[in-house]
Structures are given as C-alpha cells and as structure tokens.
Design a protein around this motif. Structure first.
Motif, PDB file in Angstrom:
ATOM      1  N   TYR A   1      -2.591   1.002   3.473  1.00 18.22           N
ATOM      2  CA  TYR A   1      -1.588   2.055   3.709  1.00 18.22           C
ATOM      3  C   TYR A   1      -2.149   3.440   3.421  1.00 18.22           C
ATOM      4  O   TYR A   1      -1.543   4.450   3.748  1.00 18.22           O
ATOM      5  CB  TYR A   1      -0.312   1.807   2.882  1.00 18.22           C
ATOM      6  N   ASN A   2      -3.309   3.474   2.800  1.00 21.35           N
ATOM      7  CA  ASN A   2      -3.886   4.773   2.460  1.00 21.35           C
ATOM      8  C   ASN A   2      -5.238   4.950   3.146  1.00 21.35           C
ATOM      9  O   ASN A   2      -6.262   5.110   2.487  1.00 21.35           O
ATOM     10  CB  ASN A   2      -3.989   4.913   0.941  1.00 21.35           C
ATOM     11  N   SER A   3      -5.200   4.906   4.485  1.00 22.58           N
ATOM     12  CA  SER A   3      -6.441   5.151   5.231  1.00 22.58           C
ATOM     13  C   SER A   3      -6.892   6.588   5.006  1.00 22.58           C
ATOM     14  O   SER A   3      -8.044   6.934   5.217  1.00 22.58           O
ATOM     15  CB  SER A   3      -6.212   4.906   6.725  1.00 22.58           C
ATOM     16  N   GLU A   4      -5.933   7.408   4.552  1.00 23.40           N
ATOM     17  CA  GLU A   4      -6.203   8.828   4.316  1.00 23.40           C
ATOM     18  C   GLU A   4      -7.062   9.037   3.072  1.00 23.40           C
ATOM     19  O   GLU A   4      -7.599  10.120   2.858  1.00 23.40           O
ATOM     20  CB  GLU A   4      -4.884   9.592   4.143  1.00 23.40           C
TER      21      GLU A   4
ATOM     22  N   ASP B   1      -2.223   3.540  10.085  1.00 21.04           N
ATOM     23  CA  ASP B   1      -3.216   3.010   9.158  1.00 21.04           C
ATOM     24  C   ASP B   1      -3.813   1.783   9.832  1.00 21.04           C
ATOM     25  O   ASP B   1      -3.930   1.785  11.050  1.00 21.04           O
ATOM     26  CB  ASP B   1      -2.571   2.699   7.807  1.00 21.04           C
TER      27      ASP B   1
ATOM     28  N   ASN C   1       1.377   3.062   7.127  1.00 14.44           N
ATOM     29  CA  ASN C   1       1.752   2.474   5.847  1.00 14.44           C
ATOM     30  C   ASN C   1       2.357   1.068   5.934  1.00 14.44           C
ATOM     31  O   ASN C   1       3.493   0.840   5.512  1.00 14.44           O
ATOM     32  CB  ASN C   1       2.685   3.425   5.074  1.00 14.44           C
TER      33      ASN C   1
ATOM     34  N   MET D   1      -0.692  10.320   1.736  1.00 16.60           N
ATOM     35  CA  MET D   1      -0.788   8.910   2.120  1.00 16.60           C
ATOM     36  C   MET D   1       0.025   8.598   3.371  1.00 16.60           C
ATOM     37  O   MET D   1      -0.110   7.532   3.951  1.00 16.60           O
ATOM     38  CB  MET D   1      -0.313   8.009   0.968  1.00 16.60           C
ATOM     39  N   MET D   2       0.914   9.532   3.760  1.00 18.36           N
ATOM     40  CA  MET D   2       1.720   9.309   4.962  1.00 18.36           C
ATOM     41  C   MET D   2       1.274  10.196   6.118  1.00 18.36           C
ATOM     42  O   MET D   2       1.937  10.284   7.136  1.00 18.36           O
ATOM     43  CB  MET D   2       3.208   9.558   4.648  1.00 18.36           C
TER      44      MET D   2
HETATM   45 CA    CA Z   1      -1.020   6.074   5.365  1.00 20.76          CA
END
Ligand code: CA
Ligand code: CUK
Ligand code: CUA
Length: 645
Positions: free
Chosen positions: A263-266, A280, A331, A274-275
C-alpha cells in the motif's frame, strides 16, 4: 477515500446490484424509514442500515439451533484465533463459539507461567525481554494443500517475530526474530507440496544499515523485505528486498508463487504521502528462482546476519528475476488464494473493487510473455466500500468484507471474470450486514483444497451496542455466519477481547492432541538434561542441590502433595525450582506459586517445569498449588525458609 460523487454513484450501483441479484434490497425490505446513517468516529459517514437488537434476535432464532452444542457434545471444528496486541492464540470450538483454551505466545501468562518459566524463556530467546506482542495471522501447516495437524505459525508485528505452536500439546515451541526488518505483518504458509516455508512480510521501510545516520525513506538503501522461514527448523531461509512496502501475503497451490500487497509504493512516511499514487501493486515472488540464486551463491548478507538476501527491486525499469509488480488500485490490503488454486484476490480497501490475478498467467508473466503485468488480471469486480479480506466456500463463491459498508458481500468468481470481458453477468450474490466494520473473515477450511463452505467467521472491529456496555473499551464482535445454503445467515455474536485480526478453522479430526506429556518431550528436554547433570532422577528424587550461590530444588508433585514439604536456602541465593508432575491422570495439572516472589507455573501430567528467582527476603515463605487438582488442593502447600545472611 472516494469523494461524494463517486460514492453516491457507487451506492446506486450497489443498491441496483442487490435488487437484481437477490431480488431483495435490504433497503426495500426494511422500508426507507428504517434507513439511517451511522457515523464512525473520526471517519466517513456510513450509509448503513440500522437493525435493532430485537430484529436480529428474532431473525437468528432458527439459525441458533445450528450453533447449539449441548452439554457434553463436542464441536465440529477447532478454531484458532489470534489475540492481536494481547499477544496470545485462542482455541475456540466451532460452531458453539466456546473458548477452549488460550496459548500464550508473545505475552506473559500468569496461569501457565509463560514468559516466567525457564522452558518458555529458552523458547523466547533474546526476545524474552519483551512483554508484549501483536499477533495477526495464525495459520496451520499443510501437506498437499491440506491441514496436517502439525503446527500453527503466527506473526508478531510489534517486535518483528514469528512463532510456532505445536498442535499436539498446544504450546509455542519456537520463536524467531526476523533480522533487519521492522513489523512482521502478513504471514501465510507454503501449501504445496508441504509447508516448507513460512512467508512473512515486513511492513515498514527502513534504512540499511539502520545506524541513525538517516531518516530518509527515498534513498535506495531504504527498503523492506519479504521473508521466508524454514518451517521445520524455524530458522530464516531467505529475504527478498522489494520496492515499496509489504502488507498481506498468500501462497499458491503449486508451491511456486507467493504474492503480497503493497500500500506504500510511495515509500512515504505519512498518510497523505501513502495515498498519493493512483495505483499501488501486488508483488509476486518466484520461489524456485530465489532458491536457485541462493544455491548458486548469488546473494548478499546484511550486517551481522548470515541470512541470504536477494534483490527483488527493479533496476532501470527492468524487473528482477525474482519478482513481478502488478499494479492494482491504490492502497490494497488483504490477498487470498482461492481454494481451486486459480486466483490470487487482492482487496481494494480504498477502491470498491477486488483485483483477480490468474495464477495460470504467472509463468508467462515471469517469462515476459505478457504485454504488461496487468495482463495477469482477469477480473476487477466492484463489491462495495472498503474491501479488506476475502474467503471462499469451495463452490466458486468468494466472501469479501466491506469495512466501510459494514457488510460481507458474497460473489461468484468465475462470473466476475466473465463480467470483466464485457459480458453482462451479475456476480454479486448477497450482501449481509455485520456488526460492525469487519476486518478479516474466514470460511471453514478456506485456505486448503478442502474448503467446505459450512461456516464463515467475520471478525468485526466494532461491537458498539451489541453487548452489555463495558465502559469506554468495547469488545470486538466475532460473528458466525452459516454459509451452507444459498443465503448467508448470521447465527452468533461472539465478543472477543483485543484483537483477533484473523482466525482459522480446522476439522476436529485434523487435530490430534496428546492427553498427557511424554517424559522425553523436547519442550522440557533441557531442564531434564540439567537435572541429569545434578544426578537427579526427576520422577522420584526430591533434593536440594547447592552450586555456589545457585540452588536447584527438585521435587515431584502428585495430588495433593509436593515431594518436598519444605526447603531452606540463604538470602540472596538464585533458586531454581524444578517440579515433575508424576500424576498420570489426564487433566490433573498442578501449579507452583511462591508467594510474594512473582513465581507461578503450570505442571501438567508427566511434565517437568522449572522457574528461577532470587530469594531476596529472609523469612518463611509459603508455596502452594495454583491449579485446582484434588479435594485437598488447598492443602497442597510447602514452606521455603530463607536464612538471613
Ligand atoms: Ca499508496
Ligand atoms: S490485517 Cu488486521 S484486519 Cu493484520 Cu490481516 Cu486486515
Ligand atoms: Cu495440586 Cu492443586
């Protein structure tokens, strides 16, 4: 979260689907006057229907007869519940929902002495210093895709550990800390040909080395890892560095692939970050390729750790040999393998969809025969708001929890796949309100090839008004749903203390427990070896051995007496009391409590248990048996005299 417009669009779709698929919209059924909004503290307003307790009580009456297991009757299934941040595993009887036993794992337990006894401290190893844990995912070992009754494995997110429980004695027998990671979360087992590996996701991105020199998560030396643990040895097998972070995981029915949500490809450090990305991914791991690389010596190690590490990240836009990244809506959360082995299903969380990934396409994906990774996706059904986890009935249906809608949605997988190709087919079969805000759900035998579609557990995170009020802290609500027919029927509300994230159910014939301990059980073998060095025969000897400032007190127990009614030590001695319960009668467990010393332990029939403490207070100190064992249980006592020095 979706904006108002897309939400209302979605609501319309949802209401339509309900009407079409079941011919019975719950709004229509209750009448519009019964429709009310429930606000979830600090979150979105929920478009949920409010049922009264009375409505539910009446509707559940018929179904209740199904869960009634009369006095003296036995349940059909064992349930194993995680105790969440309470740290233990709980054994339940299903369908009665009676709690049978608790297995302390990452917590300290006063009744059994877990975390206090020498045997438990040896198992906990270096991590015995921690008195907390946060377990989420209990899973049972398998052979050939079926439960084999050997082990249960569970993660500890709080202290990055994985523990194993022996199902023959229902005790934790191994625990390891996963090196160079933080927060072991998603955990699932290899199903085929047997559980060789425990797959465990480390959730948080950290710098490597994590030596205090940087806070930066974007740096290429900041990452997290996918972890494989040798299930039999309970040692690390390998680690795979990944892009982004890792949440949940599951494994396929060939033994070749595992897949995890990110969910945190960032690689962000806050909510907004994270959004940020629209998508993701699900990362798929090719296990044989990792094994081959390690065998060929193509790996690195990190810091003091000797665990082989391979890099599963992309280099210059090119995928590694070990991984493929399949974009999914932003996410995602749960990922679940269908019992027919056909699909990995990733739950959308922020998207009202689940993404269906076909295992049949994974070989081509890794051989770069697909145009793009998304070509492995064969369905993306729209299910409702806040999909978190999916489970299966073995009849082609999936059941997904909708956190925000407070529902479970039953849908047909093959129909959802057909709908993705443009065919007009309504894959939604039913939506059932649950109370309230469900996280995991789990159908009987769902993660084995024997999924039998009888019972569905829904682990609701909020209980609100469902039970007698207990002050500001509420229990969770574990709801039992009958899925044996065409329609889901709620049959039981089960209050649970914090916080069963997940559970599994096994048929009762799949679990075979011992009635009493074997004298040569490895659980206390080290204690037996120490006694042997002291020349002690544990089954008969009652003796005090002095070894400098260390005193080892050996005694037997047999209802209703200890082998030693008294012993004497000197103030400041380090005292180890080792007790062997020579009772051979099932269920006659004794205890040992030294008053005012923080000493308590269980000694079950034919078990040896030991505990060490400092006799720091001169005087007379009573010890007593804490497990009710006999009519004269109160009289099962002794005295320790501590000589003043
Ligand atoms: Ca994300
Ligand atoms: S997670 Cu808790 S509800 Cu740890 Cu499996 Cu989804
Ligand atoms: Cu022995 Cu109570």
């Amino acid at each position: 979260m979706s904006d108002n417009k897309s939400k209302s669009d979605h609501e319309t779709v949802k209401a339509k689907q309900e009407t079409e698929s079941t011919g019975l919209s719950r709004r229509g059924f209750l009448g519009t006057s019964a429709v009310a909004s429930v606000a979830l503290a600090g979150a979105t307003a929920l478009g949920s229907v409010v049922f009264t307790r009375e409505t539910w009580a009446a509707a559940a009456k018929d179904a209740q007869s199904k869960v009634h297991v009369g006095p003296g009757d036995l349940d059909d299934y064992y349930g194993f519940w995680s105790g969440g941040h309470q740290g233990e595993v709980r054994i339940m009887g299903i369908p009665s929902m009676r709690e049978l036993l608790r297995i302390p794992v990452f917590n300290i337990d006063s009744a059994t002495g877990w975390g206090l006894t020498n045997e438990s401290k040896r198992i906990m190893g270096d991590s015995a210093k921690f008195q907390n844990g946060d377990c989420h995912h209990p899973h049972l070992s398998m052979t050939d895709g079926k439960y084999d009754g050997k082990y249960l494995f569970i993660n500890d997110k709080a202290n990055s550990r994985v523990a194993r429980i022996r199902l023959d004695v229902m005790k934790c027998d191994k625990m390891i800390t996963v090196p160079n990671v933080q927060a072991v979360h998603g955990l699932r087992l290899q199903k085929m040909p047997h559980t060789k590996y425990v797959f465990a996701n480390a959730e948080f991105v950290i710098p490597h080395p994590n030596d205090g020199s940087t806070f930066d998560l974007q740096d290429k030396n900041s990452y997290t890892m996918f972890n494989a643990i040798d299930a039999e040895k309970m040692e690390m097998a390998f680690q795979v560095i990944v892009e982004g972070n890792l949440d949940n995981t599951d494994a396929d029915y060939t033994g070749k692939y595992a897949a995890s949500t990110c969910y945190n490809s960032e690689k962000a450090y806050d909510l907004g970050g994270m959004m940020r990305n629209e998508r993701d991914w699900v990362v798929v791991f090719n296990i044989p390729r990792v094994e081959a690389a390690i065998k060929a010596g193509k790996f690195i190690t990190l810091g003091d750790s000797k665990v082989p590490v391979v890099d599963g990240r992309r280099t210059e836009g090119k995928d590694s040999a070990f991984t493929r990244y399949i974009p999914v809506p932003k996410n995602p959360h749960g990922i679940n393998m269908s019992p027919d082995g056909k699909y990995f299903i990733a739950a959308g969380k922020l998207s009202p969809t689940c993404t269906i990934i076909a295992t049949a396409k994974l070989d081509d994906l890794f051989d770069d025969k697909l145009k793009e990774p998304r070509d492995a996706v064969v369905g993306e059904p729209e299910l409702g708001l806040g999909p978190l986890h999916t489970t299966f009935d073995g009849r082609g249906n999936a059941y997904t929890t909708l956190f925000i809608d407070s529902q479970v949605v039953k849908w047909n997988m093959d129909e959802a796949v057909r709908a993705y190709t443009g065919e007009k087919v309504n894959y939604i079969k039913q939506k059932l309100d649950v109370q309230y805000q469900p996280g995991h759900n789990h159908a009987s035998l769902t993660e084995t090839s024997e999924a039998d579609g009888k019972w569905l557990m829904v682990l609701s995170k909020f209980s609100k008004d469902r039970f007698l009020p207990t002050g500001p802290l509420h229990p969770e609500n574990d709801q039992l749903i009958d899925i044996s027919g065409d329609e889901m029927k709620l049959v039981h509300d089960g209050p649970a203390f914090a916080e069963p994230h997940d559970c599994v159910m096994a048929r009762r014939d799949q679990i075979r427990t011992k009635k009493i301990w074997d004298r040569n059980d490895p659980f206390f073998a080290e204690t037996v070896a120490i006694a042997a060095k002291d020349g002690i025969k544990l089954e008969t000897d009652n003796k005090v051995i002095r070894d400098g400032k260390k005193v080892r007190v050996y005694m037997t127990s047999m209802a209703p007496a200890y082998g030693l009614p008294e012993f004497t030590v000197k103030q400041g001695d380090e005292v180890t009391v080792t007790i062997t319960n020579i009772d051979k009668i099932e269920d006659v467990t004794h205890g040992f409590v030294m008053t005012n010393h923080g000493v308590s332990m269980e000694i079950s029939p034919q078990q040896t248990a030991s505990i060490t403490f400092i006799a720091d207070k001169a005087g007379l100190h009573w010890y007593y048996c804490s497990w009710f064992c006999h009519a004269l249980h109160m009289e099962m006592v002794g005295r320790m005299l501590v000589d003043k020095v």
